[in-house]
Design a protein around this motif. Structure first.
Motif, PDB file in Angstrom:
ATOM      1  N   ARG A 186       0.828  -1.210   0.000  1.00  9.80           N
ATOM      2  CA  ARG A 186       0.000   0.000   0.000  1.00  9.80           C
ATOM      3  C   ARG A 186       0.862   1.260   0.000  1.00  9.80           C
ATOM      4  N   MET A 187       1.994   1.212   0.690  1.00 12.23           N
ATOM      5  CA  MET A 187       2.890   2.361   0.685  1.00 12.23           C
ATOM      6  C   MET A 187       3.390   2.656  -0.721  1.00 12.23           C
ATOM      7  N   LEU A 188       3.756   1.607  -1.454  1.00  9.89           N
ATOM      8  CA  LEU A 188       4.243   1.795  -2.821  1.00  9.89           C
ATOM      9  C   LEU A 188       3.139   2.311  -3.734  1.00  9.89           C
ATOM     10  N   ILE A 189       1.943   1.760  -3.591  1.00 11.47           N
ATOM     11  CA  ILE A 189       0.810   2.247  -4.380  1.00 11.47           C
ATOM     12  C   ILE A 189       0.539   3.719  -4.070  1.00 11.47           C
ATOM     13  N   THR A 190       0.656   4.085  -2.800  1.00 11.53           N
ATOM     14  CA  THR A 190       0.392   5.459  -2.386  1.00 11.53           C
ATOM     15  C   THR A 190       1.397   6.441  -2.978  1.00 11.53           C
ATOM     16  N   ILE A 191       2.690   6.133  -2.841  1.00 12.46           N
ATOM     17  CA  ILE A 191       3.683   7.111  -3.312  1.00 12.46           C
ATOM     18  C   ILE A 191       3.628   7.266  -4.825  1.00 12.46           C
ATOM     19  N   HIS A 192       3.377   6.177  -5.547  1.00  6.63           N
ATOM     20  CA  HIS A 192       3.291   6.302  -7.006  1.00  6.63           C
ATOM     21  C   HIS A 192       1.970   6.948  -7.421  1.00  6.63           C
ATOM     22  N   GLY A 193       0.908   6.707  -6.641  1.00 11.26           N
ATOM     23  CA  GLY A 193      -0.349   7.390  -6.913  1.00 11.26           C
ATOM     24  C   GLY A 193      -0.220   8.887  -6.708  1.00 11.26           C
ATOM     25  N   ARG A 194       0.505   9.296  -5.712  1.00  7.94           N
ATOM     26  CA  ARG A 194       0.703  10.719  -5.457  1.00  7.94           C
ATOM     27  C   ARG A 194       1.515  11.380  -6.569  1.00  7.94           C
ATOM     28  N   MET A 195       2.412  10.604  -7.191  1.00  6.49           N
ATOM     29  CA  MET A 195       3.233  11.156  -8.273  1.00  6.49           C
ATOM     30  C   MET A 195       2.613  10.900  -9.643  1.00  6.49           C
ATOM     31  N   ALA A 196       1.367  10.380  -9.657  1.00 12.27           N
ATOM     32  CA  ALA A 196       0.638  10.118 -10.892  1.00 12.27           C
ATOM     33  C   ALA A 196       1.365   9.118 -11.787  1.00 12.27           C
ATOM     34  N   ARG A 197       2.073   8.181 -11.198  1.00 11.18           N
ATOM     35  CA  ARG A 197       2.749   7.135 -11.957  1.00 11.18           C
ATOM     36  C   ARG A 197       1.838   5.913 -11.987  1.00 11.18           C
ATOM     37  N   MET A 198       0.829   5.975 -12.851  1.00 12.62           N
ATOM     38  CA  MET A 198      -0.197   4.948 -12.851  1.00 12.62           C
ATOM     39  C   MET A 198       0.328   3.583 -13.284  1.00 12.62           C
ATOM     40  N   ASP A 199       1.363   3.577 -14.135  1.00 11.73           N
ATOM     41  CA  ASP A 199       1.940   2.295 -14.537  1.00 11.73           C
ATOM     42  C   ASP A 199       2.565   1.590 -13.342  1.00 11.73           C
ATOM     43  N   GLN A 200       3.188   2.379 -12.433  1.00 16.83           N
ATOM     44  CA  GLN A 200       3.787   1.794 -11.247  1.00 16.83           C
ATOM     45  C   GLN A 200       2.725   1.388 -10.222  1.00 16.83           C
ATOM     46  N   VAL A 201       1.638   2.158 -10.164  1.00 21.00           N
ATOM     47  CA  VAL A 201       0.516   1.767  -9.312  1.00 21.00           C
ATOM     48  C   VAL A 201       0.008   0.391  -9.736  1.00 21.00           C
TER      49      VAL A 201
END
Length: 252
Positions: A186-201
């Protein structure tokens, strides 16, 4: 010069006594720890022999009149007097984790960070990693759980600071001990979601789904699925400052 051990049982006995310095450890407890039921000797003198060999090794290293690491027999038990100058990293680690939790409860994040960071600095590897004895398993699992929790808290703080490199570092360490830790995903999903990196999400959510299914035969929790959907919908992005260092880190 390192201590010359005369038997493996001596090293195991010292480790066992160091877990309870200053407190009597019953002979029966020592016997059960050093000789599991399948290998327990018929003679009751085996504990005495192990203690004798340990004392001799310590005498050779520190002298018979030493004031540290002294072993006394008391009422069917043995007690190790470690000495004021002797520190046990396991006990220091546990105390720092306890202090960190107390600081958290009082909202003192600065002290909590300091305690957990010091605890991580003390951690040098798995508890008695070269010892396969059964008695080691419980403290080993407990210390690993304490380590993972400290990493989770520090990762959360780093996310709140916007220090995403630190988050990734802490999460990598978490996965080295717990490959199915949903909080870390969830932490990884959160930080990439905040940076709009949807591929990483998408990538980290897929990894979460795969690992949980492969290791535990379960699916992500509702909390993780909800966070994933919010991240893909762009709800976590700060439109003005996608990598803001001040917006709160939410993992739900």
């Amino acid at each position: 010069m390192p201590v010359t051990w005369r038997s493996k049982k001596s090293t195991n006995l010292l480790a066992l006594l160091l877990m309870s310095p200053g407190r009597p450890v019953p002979k029966e407890s020592i016997e059960r720890a050093l000789w599991p039921s399948a290998n327990r000797p018929a003679r009751t003198s085996s504990v005495k022999v192990a203690v004798h060999l340990l004392r001799r090794a310590l005498d050779d290293e520190f002298g018979p009149e030493r004031t540290v690491l002294r072993i006394d027999g008391v009422s069917g038990a043995y007690v190790l007097h470690a000495g004021a100058a002797t520190t046990v990293d396991v006990h220091e680690f546990e105390q720092l984790c306890r202090s960190g939790r107390v600081a958290e409860r009082h909202g003192d994040t600065q002290t909590a960070r300091q305690c957990y960071r010091r605890a991580l600095a003390l951690h040098s590897g798995e508890f008695l990693s070269k010892h396969g004895e059964e008695w080691c398993h419980t403290p080993r699992r407990w210390l690993q759980a304490e380590l993972v929790r400290a990493l989770e808290v520090l990762a959360t703080y780093a996310c709140e600071d916007g220090d995403f490199d630190a988050v990734s570092d802490y999460v990598t360490k978490i996965f080295s001990h717990d490959a199915v830790n949903e909080h870390a995903f969830r932490m990884l999903i959160t930080i990439h979601g905040r940076m709009a990196r949807m591929d990483q999400v998408q990538y980290w959510y897929d990894c979460c789904v795969f690992r949980l299914a492969y290791e535990l035969d379960v699916s992500p929790t509702r909390r993780t699925r909800h966070l994933y959907r919010r991240a893909l919908d762009g709800d976590l992005v700060d439109a003005r400052h996608p990598t803001s260092r001040t917006s709160p880190c939410r993992t739900s």
